[in-house]
Design an enzyme around this catalytic site. Structure first.
Site, PDB file in Angstrom:
ATOM      1  N   ASP A  11      -0.089  -6.970   3.154  1.00 50.27           N
ATOM      2  CA  ASP A  11       0.455  -6.497   4.346  1.00 50.27           C
ATOM      3  C   ASP A  11      -0.943  -6.184   5.204  1.00 50.27           C
ATOM      4  OD1 ASP A  11       2.204  -4.627   5.793  1.00 50.27           O
ATOM      5  OD2 ASP A  11       0.475  -3.139   5.318  1.00 50.27           O
ATOM      6  N   ASP A  13      -1.014  -3.526   8.477  1.00 47.86           N
ATOM      7  CA  ASP A  13      -1.280  -2.523   9.170  1.00 47.86           C
ATOM      8  C   ASP A  13      -1.335  -1.507   8.095  1.00 47.86           C
ATOM      9  OD1 ASP A  13      -1.208  -2.796  12.155  1.00 47.86           O
ATOM     10  OD2 ASP A  13       0.926  -3.449  11.685  1.00 47.86           O
TER      11      ASP A  13
END
Length: 218
Positions: A11, A13
């Site tokens: 991922d 953020d």
């Protein structure tokens, strides 16, 4: 040394970039711009990792559907005004470079738009290390498994050789839905208790712990 995971998917953020607080502030500022109730931090943090429309639907339930374009515009105004100042978590650049050098296939699965991820990859200098990426505006949003399915197909890696790393329950649920292993990091958006409830392989609490786990286990 044989690799346990041929493909490692990150991922963005809250996992690689320390951007969760900036996202929360942008959601709250956009809500205020439109005269809507400002969501508390916990509700705004919960939606990090989702596609923008899904995130706004949960974070700002008072928002009328006809006003989504205006909300998206205000969110992007606030977030993009400072995204060039956001930084990777400490040690992230060297970690990604090391994993790349060890021969892992590396990918990103993110709730960002393609334009947003392109900006982040350019600002961070990490773009050259990733073999493939998927964004929420070109795929089903997390926790749907489509991002991981497409990445595995593109890079010719099976579920048993794929690891998903993320800071939200959305990441871990996507991993489970795709039949791949999930590793949680608790230094991003969601607290450790929520992450552990999704039964990841492990939950690491600092970027240094993440590096140590990957060097030993991946």
């Amino acid at each position: 040394m044989a690799k346990r995971f041929e493909l490692i998917v990150f991922d963005w953020d809250g996992t690689l970039m320390d951007s969760a607080a900036a996202i929360v502030r942008a959601i709250q500022a956009a809500s205020a711009d439109l005269g809507l109730p400002v969501p508390p931090d916990a509700r705004a943090r919960y939606v990090i990792g989702l596609g923008l429309v899904d995130a706004l639907r949960h974070a700002v339930p008072e928002l009328a559907e006809k006003d989504y374009p205006a909300m998206v515009e205000r969110y992007r105004h606030h977030y993009l005004s400072g995204d060039h100042e956001l930084e990777l978590f400490e040690g992230t650049h060297s970690l990604i470079e090391s994993l790349h050098g060890r021969g892992h296939s590396l990918a990103v699965a993110t709730g960002k738009s393609r334009k947003g991820l392109a900006r982040a990859l350019e600002f961070s200098g990490l773009g050259r290390f990733f073999h493939a990426t998927r964004c929420a505006d070109e795929c089903f949003s997390k926790p749907h498994p489509a991002m991981l399915h497409e990445l595995m197909e593109e890079l010719a890696v099976g579920p048993d050789a794929c690891l998903m790393i993320g800071d939200t329950t959305h990441d871990l649920q996507m991993a489970r839905n795709a039949g791949v292993a999930g590793l949680a990091v608790s230094f991003g958006a969601h607290p450790a208790a929520q992450l552990l409830a999704e039964a990841p392989l492990a939950c690491v609490h600092t970027p240094a712990e993440l590096r140590a786990w990957l060097e030993e286990q991946a």
